[in-house]
Enzyme design. Structure first.
Site, PDB file in Angstrom:
ATOM      1  N   SER A   1      71.448  26.682  34.199  1.00 18.79           N
ATOM      2  CA  SER A   1      72.459  26.405  33.185  1.00 18.79           C
ATOM      3  C   SER A   1      72.775  24.913  33.069  1.00 18.79           C
ATOM      4  O   SER A   1      71.919  24.116  32.708  1.00 18.79           O
ATOM      5  CB  SER A   1      73.715  27.230  33.491  1.00 18.79           C
TER       6      SER A   1
ATOM      7  N   ASP B   1      63.170  14.603  29.713  1.00 20.12           N
ATOM      8  CA  ASP B   1      62.703  14.424  28.337  1.00 20.12           C
ATOM      9  C   ASP B   1      62.919  13.002  27.832  1.00 20.12           C
ATOM     10  O   ASP B   1      62.173  12.526  26.958  1.00 20.12           O
ATOM     11  CB  ASP B   1      63.412  15.401  27.405  1.00 20.12           C
TER      12      ASP B   1
ATOM     13  N   LYS C   1      68.241  29.756  32.789  1.00 20.64           N
ATOM     14  CA  LYS C   1      69.438  30.264  32.104  1.00 20.64           C
ATOM     15  C   LYS C   1      69.813  29.249  31.023  1.00 20.64           C
ATOM     16  O   LYS C   1      70.647  28.381  31.216  1.00 20.64           O
ATOM     17  CB  LYS C   1      70.609  30.460  33.068  1.00 20.64           C
TER      18      LYS C   1
END
Length: 541
Positions: A369, A380, A394
């Site tokens: 999460s 990224d 999740k």
């Protein structure tokens, strides 16, 4: 709580009751209301309304209400609720308890009334329902509503909801950790800068009396409840300390406490930050830890390790703010759902508090999460090398709905989308250096940089482009670096090796997508790490 009936068990009860509905049994008059009628109707109406408007997928009012009524079967398996034409029939064994007309599907208040009347009829004829009490009925009904939505949508009763709120937002207390002792409560930890620390309470002190009442034989919850209270109120403690012959008396002023979720340690000019979860203090604690480390070490601090292994997540905006501490521009995360308020875009500001120092993020199969948001954002944005195993996956956002009965519903309402535009849900974050299957102890002997550059760039391309609905493909990608719980020092030592070799760090941070290997092939094994296993596993810092 009684075990929830399976979907098929409830279906069986429905079939049983179809024959019962045709019988001529008349329902008996209901006694004095079992539930506080107006509050119960309001509680169910608020809960149903929020679920219908905010859940990530469409769901109808009538369906939720019926599933909630059938949830009473978790308390008394002899109860059933079936549709009979334009009525709902509540039965117990072979006896009809009540027949209620079905409201229009869009009338949330009428449906809430049907839920309350069904619960009242059931309580009038079921010892199990009466024994569960009003809170038990709330739990059974909301569990029935939420059971078939998704595993992250859930109901918490008043007591559990209070604990959840304390974890997220803190509580008013004195700032200690304790365990039950023979004659009281032994302090096992004192939070820095807390009221307890200010007055001089210490680890291993034993609390004998709270406000002149002996706590011998009390439960942990009873002691906790007496230690907490309104901010700025006083609590008097009588404390036994081993080196003192007589008990000590402390008067402590309570204040708002938010437990730190960050453990910091500087070793060999590397700052190790273990983040256990994300609450309202997390970004503040991470910022202060970096500032302290840079202030103490000056320009000699060589890098930062963010250890997110085992971190189950927490508050979305705290995780975004943690990532924002280290990223100067670009998207951090987006969220997409059905409700307009669930569609959000979060971007970085223009400051990196680490001023470009190398960052390594450690993840494992229990990193979930909010923790996955941090790992994905830094990966990224080419700001960190991620080491470990594939994370939990999740990738959904839950909103918390406080109900009139002081319980709360945690409801899934959107999905995370990373800066590279892939959905985390059921996929997770893929590490640049995979340690799945490696023994947790020992130190790395080396990393095959050519394989990292070639294999990982192609695999990350497949990871970031696979469709959300390709369940098998996403599961296959996860198996290229299987998610595992990791607690040893191997990942920390890999992080150290990368930070201490700037050229190595840069080459791993920027893997090339070319060099002759197809970036379109998703069936690529992750890079192999050559590691020894000398020595036992150690806990994170």
């Amino acid at each position: 709580m009684a075990k929830r009936l399976s979907r098929f068990a409830r279906f069986g009860l429905m079939i049983l009751a179809v024959g019962v509905a045709a019988c001529s049994h008349e329902p008996e008059p209901l006694p004095t209301p079992f539930m506080p009628t107006i509050r119960a109707q309001n509680t169910f109406a608020v809960g149903i309304d929020h679920i219908v408007r905010k859940y990530i997928e469409p769901v109808s009012i009538g369906h939720l209400a019926l599933e909630g009524i059938r949830g009473l079967g978790a308390l008394d398996p002899d109860l059933s609720a079936v549709l009979d034409g334009s009525d709902i029939v509540i039965s117990r064994s072979d006896k009809i308890l009540v027949r209620l007309a079905l409201p229009k599907d869009d009338d949330v208040h009428e449906w809430a009334d049907v839920v309350v009347r069904s619960a009242e009829a059931s309580a009038a004829h079921s010892e199990e329902i009466r024994a569960a009490g009003v809170d038990g009925v709330y739990e059974a009904v909301f569990d029935g509503m939420l059971a078939n939505l998704d595993i992250f949508s859930r109901y918490s009763g008043r007591a559990d909801a209070e604990k959840n709120r304390a974890k997220r937002s803190g509580f008013d207390g004195i700032g200690i950790l304790f365990r039950i002792a023979d004659n009281g409560a032994r302090i096992v930890g004192v939070m820095p800068e807390s009221p307890a620390s200010t007055v001089g309470l210490r680890k291993n002190d034993v609390i004998l009396f709270i406000d002149r009442v002996s706590v011998a034989g009390w439960t942990s919850d009873e002691i906790k409840d007496r230690l907490r209270g309104p901010s700025k109120s006083l609590v008097e403690l009588v404390v036994e300390r081993p080196e003192f012959p007589n008990p000590l008396i402390y008067r402590v002023e309570r204040r708002h406490i938010i437990a730190s979720t960050v453990i910091e340690q500087v070793r060999d000019r590397i700052l190790f930050l273990s983040i256990r979860s994300f609450n309202h203090s997390t970004v503040r604690d991470v910022r202060h830890a970096v500032e302290r480390a840079r202030g103490d070490s000056g320009m000699n601090l060589e890098g930062i390790v963010l250890d997110l292994r085992g971190d189950p997540g927490g508050l979305l905006k705290q995780s975004i703010s943690v990532a924002n501490l280290f990223v100067t521009s670009g998207k951090i995360v987006s969220t997409r759902g059905r409700h307009p308020d669930s569609i959000q875009h979060y971007a970085a500001d223009d400051r990196d508090i680490a001023d470009g120092l190398p960052i390594i993020v450690l993840i494992d199969g229990k990193t979930a999460s909010a923790a996955e948001i941090v790992a994905a954002a830094l990966q990224d944005r080419d700001r960190a090398v991620v080491v470990g195993t594939t994370s939990y996956g999740k990738g959904s956002v839950q909103t918390v709905i406080r109900l009139p009965n002081d319980g709360e519903i945690t409801l899934t309402w959107s999905h995370f989308v990373t800066p590279a535009e892939y959905v985390l849900h059921r996929l997770g974050v893929h590490p640049t250096i995979c340690t799945s299957g490696k023994k947790p102890g020992g130190t790395p002997q080396g990393v095959d940089l050519a394989q990292v550059r070639l294999r990982e760039s192609a695999l990350l391309h497949a990871w970031r482009t696979i469709p959300v609905n390709d369940v098998d493909g996403r599961a296959g990608l996860r198996e290229t670096c299987p998610p595992e719980p990791r607690t040893g020092k191997l990942e920390q030592e890999i992080a150290r090796a990368l930070i201490e070799d700037p050229a190595l760090y840069r080459r791993v941070l920027y893997p090339s997508a070319g060099d002759g290997m197809s970036a379109e092939n998703p069936d690529i094994r992750s890079s192999e790490l050559h590691a020894s296993s000398s020595g036992p596993a150690s806990a994170p810092p």
